[in-house]
Design a protein around this motif. Structure first.
Motif, PDB file in Angstrom:
ATOM      1  N   GLY A 180     -22.786  -3.687   4.692  1.00 57.96           N
ATOM      2  CA  GLY A 180     -24.215  -3.347   4.745  1.00 57.96           C
ATOM      3  C   GLY A 180     -24.427  -1.923   5.226  1.00 57.96           C
ATOM      4  O   GLY A 180     -25.302  -1.206   4.723  1.00 57.96           O
ATOM      5  N   ILE A 181     -23.613  -1.488   6.172  1.00 55.36           N
ATOM      6  CA  ILE A 181     -23.724  -0.102   6.689  1.00 55.36           C
ATOM      7  C   ILE A 181     -23.609   0.917   5.562  1.00 55.36           C
ATOM      8  O   ILE A 181     -24.365   1.894   5.525  1.00 55.36           O
ATOM      9  N   LEU A 182     -22.677   0.683   4.635  1.00 56.95           N
ATOM     10  CA  LEU A 182     -22.494   1.647   3.533  1.00 56.95           C
ATOM     11  C   LEU A 182     -23.697   1.604   2.610  1.00 56.95           C
ATOM     12  O   LEU A 182     -24.220   2.650   2.201  1.00 56.95           O
ATOM     13  N   ILE A 195     -26.733   0.752   3.314  1.00 55.81           N
ATOM     14  CA  ILE A 195     -27.896   1.350   3.986  1.00 55.81           C
ATOM     15  C   ILE A 195     -27.787   2.875   3.974  1.00 55.81           C
ATOM     16  O   ILE A 195     -28.732   3.583   3.608  1.00 55.81           O
ATOM     17  N   LEU A 196     -26.617   3.387   4.343  1.00 57.77           N
ATOM     18  CA  LEU A 196     -26.467   4.852   4.406  1.00 57.77           C
ATOM     19  C   LEU A 196     -26.573   5.479   3.011  1.00 57.77           C
ATOM     20  O   LEU A 196     -27.164   6.549   2.848  1.00 57.77           O
ATOM     21  N   LEU A 197     -26.024   4.801   1.998  1.00 60.13           N
ATOM     22  CA  LEU A 197     -26.138   5.340   0.630  1.00 60.13           C
ATOM     23  C   LEU A 197     -27.608   5.419   0.227  1.00 60.13           C
ATOM     24  O   LEU A 197     -28.053   6.409  -0.349  1.00 60.13           O
ATOM     25  N   LYS A 198     -28.365   4.379   0.600  1.00 62.06           N
ATOM     26  CA  LYS A 198     -29.800   4.369   0.293  1.00 62.06           C
ATOM     27  C   LYS A 198     -30.526   5.493   1.044  1.00 62.06           C
ATOM     28  O   LYS A 198     -31.541   6.011   0.585  1.00 62.06           O
ATOM     29  N   MET A 199     -29.981   5.868   2.197  1.00 67.49           N
ATOM     30  CA  MET A 199     -30.591   6.961   2.975  1.00 67.49           C
ATOM     31  C   MET A 199     -30.170   8.338   2.447  1.00 67.49           C
ATOM     32  O   MET A 199     -30.589   9.359   2.974  1.00 67.49           O
ATOM     33  N   GLY A 200     -29.293   8.340   1.432  1.00 70.20           N
ATOM     34  CA  GLY A 200     -28.901   9.611   0.813  1.00 70.20           C
ATOM     35  C   GLY A 200     -27.541  10.120   1.231  1.00 70.20           C
ATOM     36  O   GLY A 200     -27.202  11.292   0.978  1.00 70.20           O
ATOM     37  N   ALA A 201     -26.718   9.265   1.836  1.00 64.91           N
ATOM     38  CA  ALA A 201     -25.417   9.706   2.329  1.00 64.91           C
ATOM     39  C   ALA A 201     -24.425   9.943   1.195  1.00 64.91           C
ATOM     40  O   ALA A 201     -24.476   9.264   0.164  1.00 64.91           O
ATOM     41  N   SER A 202     -23.526  10.904   1.422  1.00 67.90           N
ATOM     42  CA  SER A 202     -22.420  11.104   0.491  1.00 67.90           C
ATOM     43  C   SER A 202     -21.209  10.331   1.028  1.00 67.90           C
ATOM     44  O   SER A 202     -20.565  10.759   1.981  1.00 67.90           O
ATOM     45  N   ILE A 203     -20.969   9.160   0.442  1.00 66.22           N
ATOM     46  CA  ILE A 203     -19.847   8.312   0.871  1.00 66.22           C
ATOM     47  C   ILE A 203     -19.141   7.825  -0.390  1.00 66.22           C
ATOM     48  O   ILE A 203     -19.797   7.292  -1.295  1.00 66.22           O
ATOM     49  N   ASP A 204     -17.831   8.007  -0.454  1.00 63.57           N
ATOM     50  CA  ASP A 204     -17.067   7.507  -1.599  1.00 63.57           C
ATOM     51  C   ASP A 204     -15.964   6.582  -1.119  1.00 63.57           C
ATOM     52  O   ASP A 204     -15.318   6.853  -0.103  1.00 63.57           O
ATOM     53  N   GLY A 208     -34.132  -4.843   5.742  1.00 57.25           N
ATOM     54  CA  GLY A 208     -34.455  -6.211   6.156  1.00 57.25           C
ATOM     55  C   GLY A 208     -33.726  -7.208   5.271  1.00 57.25           C
ATOM     56  O   GLY A 208     -32.903  -6.841   4.440  1.00 57.25           O
ATOM     57  N   GLY A 209     -34.001  -8.488   5.472  1.00 55.58           N
ATOM     58  CA  GLY A 209     -33.459  -9.553   4.619  1.00 55.58           C
ATOM     59  C   GLY A 209     -31.958  -9.719   4.733  1.00 55.58           C
ATOM     60  O   GLY A 209     -31.370  -9.551   5.811  1.00 55.58           O
ATOM     61  N   ASP A 210     -31.315 -10.026   3.582  1.00 51.46           N
ATOM     62  CA  ASP A 210     -29.878 -10.340   3.557  1.00 51.46           C
ATOM     63  C   ASP A 210     -28.985  -9.191   3.996  1.00 51.46           C
ATOM     64  O   ASP A 210     -27.807  -9.383   4.317  1.00 51.46           O
ATOM     65  N   LEU A 211     -29.554  -7.984   3.962  1.00 48.66           N
ATOM     66  CA  LEU A 211     -28.769  -6.814   4.360  1.00 48.66           C
ATOM     67  C   LEU A 211     -28.474  -6.830   5.870  1.00 48.66           C
ATOM     68  O   LEU A 211     -27.448  -6.292   6.316  1.00 48.66           O
ATOM     69  N   VAL A 212     -29.334  -7.474   6.629  1.00 47.80           N
ATOM     70  CA  VAL A 212     -29.207  -7.416   8.092  1.00 47.80           C
ATOM     71  C   VAL A 212     -27.899  -8.037   8.598  1.00 47.80           C
ATOM     72  O   VAL A 212     -27.140  -7.367   9.310  1.00 47.80           O
ATOM     73  N   PRO A 213     -27.561  -9.310   8.222  1.00 45.26           N
ATOM     74  CA  PRO A 213     -26.279  -9.842   8.715  1.00 45.26           C
ATOM     75  C   PRO A 213     -25.073  -9.045   8.221  1.00 45.26           C
ATOM     76  O   PRO A 213     -24.039  -9.030   8.884  1.00 45.26           O
ATOM     77  N   ARG A 214     -25.222  -8.340   7.101  1.00 44.51           N
ATOM     78  CA  ARG A 214     -24.085  -7.566   6.565  1.00 44.51           C
ATOM     79  C   ARG A 214     -23.874  -6.246   7.309  1.00 44.51           C
ATOM     80  O   ARG A 214     -22.930  -5.507   7.022  1.00 44.51           O
TER      81      ARG A 214
END
Ligand code: S3P
Length: 413
Positions: free
Chosen positions: A249-251, A253-262, A290-296
């Protein structure tokens, strides 16, 4: 190097101890939490030795543990206490579990209630909801249980008790929490099948010792991922990290925030997906979570709050009430600490709203005895203007004893 996954390390010791034959664990996390689990099993007669950097566990079979002649000390570790409660409920002996003042105040009713339905005899203080817990092991029967919370510790306690139960034990949860127990059950030969948002196990089958290679903990890597995103001109490769979809979920979330992660070099090791993670500095934007992303992403919210505090715009977190019953109340702790760093934070009952700022202010904050709050505020300190002091940081040793050294090393290069 980011150390081994905490959840997988606990489970490797538990299943290795209950299996027949030898289990060899590479990459075992040498943290206070996982060592508490290891010592508890040693105290119940398990021979576990370190040789050539690996942990060699001589399994005693499902019924080979010995009655401990003193209290089993789980320290700060909720995973040790909740999962061992499931195992101990099925033994032919009496045992007592306790831990530090933080753990003794965390809710245990969530495991005691379903285990009692399986026939377990467990007493606790505060009306059977808090440790110390006294467990008179005995015969258990299968159960079909819908957990009110998405919690891998609750699910795992029930599945572990299910190994000792006659008949089938089924657990379902509102959304899927980390599934390391289910994967490792399969890897050790237990009779388990996945179900939508859950699993079903049939009791009575012995487990077989295995070689387990523990990947680096994505929850520990998270601090370095966020640091690399926030510190200008960074590029960081973190190798060999567990990327189990119930943990990434961390990845997302961060990708949605615009992070460069590969993700590079994706592979499977001991039944768990693993990859190298390449992170580059990025400008982040606020999002809604929110939702299912939270436990992940449940353990990563303290450091995600730091990312949100440095993002452009507002981040809204909902459905994260569980954060209030972690090692500390993580919503209150991060709201207090980020406010001291000059961030506009609004605490809500099940989350928070964080408005990002260009400049975090150096400040003096406390860890509230919580390893992840301590590490998150040290990452905030890296990018803050002026000095940041975090008190009570010994707790970092529960999950990441080499954190400060590694941070110094990464900052030098
Ligand atoms: C864990 C489950 C999660 C997590 C904890 C480790 C596990 O707790 O927060 O750090 O290893 O099963 P909950 O089950 O309370 O969500």
């Amino acid at each position: 190097m980011v150390p081994g996954d905490k959840s997988i390390s606990h489970r490797a010791v538990m299943l290795g101890s209950l299996a027949r034959g030898t289990t060899v664990v590479s990459g075992f996390l040498q943290g206070e939490d996982t060592i508490a689990t290891l010592n508890a099993f040693r105290f119940m007669g398990v021979d576990a030795r370190e040789e050539d950097g690996k942990l060699h566990i001589q399994g005693r079979g499902l019924y080979g543990l010995r009655e401990p002649d003193d209290v089993l000390d789980c320290g700060n570790s909720g995973t040790s206490m909740r999962l061992m409660t499931g195992i101990l409920a099925g033994q032919r002996f009496y045992s007592v579990l306790s831990g530090d003042r933080y753990l003794r105040n965390r809710p245990m009713g969530r495991v005691i209630e379903p285990l009692t339905k399986m026939g377990a005899r467990i007493l606790g203080r505060a009306g059977g909801t808090k440790a110390p817990l006294a467990i008179q092991g005995g015969e258990l029967k299968g159960l079909s249980y819908l957990s009110p919370v998405a919690s891998a510790q609750v699910k795992s306690a029930i599945l572990l008790a299910g190994l000792y139960s006659c008949g089938e034990t089924e657990v379902k949860e509102p959304s899927l929490s980390r599934d390391h127990t289910e994967r490792m059950f399969r890897y050790f030969g237990a009779d388990i099948e996945p179900r939508a948002n859950g699993a079903i196990v049939r009791g009575g089958r012995e487990l077989d010792g295995r070689e387990v290679t523990v990947p680096a903990d994505i929850s520990s890597a998270a601090f370095f991922i966020v640091a690399a995103l926030l510190v200008p001109d960074s590029e960081l490769l973190i190798t060999n990290v567990g990327i189990n979809p119930t943990r990434t979920g961390i990845l997302d979330i961060l990708l949605k925030m615009g992070a460069s992660i590969d993700l590079l070099n994706e592979r499977e090791v001991s039944g768990e997906p693993v990859a190298d993670i390449l992170v580059r500095s990025s400008s982040l934007v606020g999002i809604e979570i929110g939702g299912d992303l939270v436990p992940r992403a449940i353990d990563e919210f303290p450091v995600l709050c730091v990312a949100a505090a440095c993002a452009d715009g507002r981040t809204i977190l909902r459905d994260a009430r569980e954060l209030r019953v972690k090692e500390t109340d993580r919503i209150a702790a991060m709201a207090t600490n980020l406010a001291k760093a000059g961030v506009d934070v609004l605490e809500t009952e099940d989350g928070m709203e964080i408005t990002g700022t260009d400049t975090l202010r150096g400040c003096a904050v406390d860890s509230f005895g919580d390893h992840r709050i301590a590490m998150s505020m040290l990452i905030a300190g890296l990018v803050a203007k002026g000095e940041t002091t975090v008190t009570d940081i010994d707790c970092i040793a529960t999950s990441f004893p080499t954190f400060i050294k590694l941070l110094e090393k990464v900052c030098r290069t």
